[in-house]
Design an enzyme around this catalytic site. Structure first.
Site, PDB file in Angstrom:
ATOM      1  N   CYS A  43       0.834  -1.214   0.000  1.00 36.05           N
ATOM      2  CA  CYS A  43       0.000   0.000   0.000  1.00 36.05           C
ATOM      3  C   CYS A  43       0.860   1.252   0.000  1.00 36.05           C
ATOM      4  O   CYS A  43       1.576   1.532   0.968  1.00 36.05           O
ATOM      5  CB  CYS A  43      -0.924  -0.037   1.220  1.00 36.05           C
ATOM      6  N   CYS A  46       0.035   3.863   2.715  1.00 34.00           N
ATOM      7  CA  CYS A  46       0.459   3.374   4.034  1.00 34.00           C
ATOM      8  C   CYS A  46       1.897   3.796   4.319  1.00 34.00           C
ATOM      9  O   CYS A  46       2.255   4.079   5.468  1.00 34.00           O
ATOM     10  CB  CYS A  46       0.355   1.855   4.097  1.00 34.00           C
TER      11      CYS A  46
END
Length: 295
Positions: A43, A46
């Protein structure tokens, strides 16, 4: 976020797993809020959010704990919290989830979110220790008299009226307390103390036209699944000063039908938690409630 393993060794940051979640997140949140960061190695956002959260955990010096959950490794936890995208943050306080925060928020927005739930940076251990010293017990009748005089001198100070309402509740004067609480300005109506007072009033109001305890017990003996009777019997116990008996009834409601009356069992437990002074008792039943809801 690729440094999650290393970050987990920093103060107030750790990896949360299904094995340690009950102890390290649910039970820990009874002492300090825990911000759970659901993330994944693949991600991109993230990787932006992770260092910001690490920085906040360091800046706040234990005012909250940061738990990191790798959704690929902890699919059970991700499913339990209905995580549909990453990053998603979940704030857990007093054994319950306050809400999910999707997306990679900037640092300023994250600070505002923490402030909204009462999380402020800890400046030093000395100040925290001073804040934790309990106040000396005060006779509620004397407190009512003192506050009435103070309100006469400062009639426009709404905070004093909330203090008076709480003192009145402790003396059993629920009607006047309710009138004062209803007249509070919007900024005080959502104060934790006002919410606590409304919870007390709510239990008392339930019993206005309720059957007597003996009738409710007979109804439950005849039909253990009579959740309405259990709710009223639990309210009787709370109002009469037998909190554990009340919590037992509400917990049994949750076990039998957590969705009853649009989540009434969980709401009754949370309302009771707000007004019970026995922290050990509340902690024990919060853990039971969390285990049931996550099962």
């Amino acid at each position: 976020m690729t440094d999650a393993t290393a970050a987990a060794h920093a103060p107030h940051v750790f990896d949360a797993t299904a094995a340690n979640f009950e102890t390290e997140v649910i039970q820990r949140s009874l002492q300090v809020p825990v911000l759970v960061d659901f993330w994944a190695t693949w991600c991109g956002p993230c990787k932006t959010l992770g260092p910001i959260l690490d920085k906040l955990a360091a800046d706040y010096r234990g005012a909250f704990e940061l738990a990191k959950v790798d959704v690929d490794k902890e699919q059970e936890l991700a499913a339990a919290f209905q995580i549909r995208s990453v990053p998603t943050m979940v704030l857990v306080k007093d054994g319950q989830m306050l809400g999910a925060i999707p997306g990679a928020l900037p640092e300023g927005e994250l600070r505002k979110v923490l402030e909204q739930v009462g999380v402020q940076p800890t400046t030093n251990a000395g100040e925290a220790a001073v804040e934790d010293v309990p106040a000396a017990p005060v006779d509620p009748h004397e407190e009512v008299m003192r506050l009435r005089k103070q309100i006469e001198a400062e009639p426009d100070k709404a905070e004093l009226k909330l203090d008076l309402a709480l003192a009145l509740l402790r003396t059993g004067a629920a009607t006047e307390a309710e009138q004062l609480i209803d007249a509070l300005p919007a900024n005080l109506a959502t104060d934790d103390r006002a919410v606590n007072a409304r919870a007390r009033l709510g239990f008392a109001a339930l019993l206005k036209d309720a059957p007597p305890v003996e009738t409710l017990r007979a109804a439950i003996d005849a039909n253990p699944g009579d959740l309405r009777a259990r709710h009223l019997l639990g309210a009787h116990a709370i109002v009469e000063g037998n909190p554990e008996a009340g919590l037992q009834q509400f917990m049994e409601m949750l076990r039998r039908d957590r969705g009853y009356e649009d989540g009434l069992p969980r709401k009754a437990l949370i309302d009771a938690f707000r007004i019970i002074d026995d922290e050990d008792l509340v902690g024990r039943y919060r853990r039971q409630m969390s285990s049931l809801l996550l099962s």
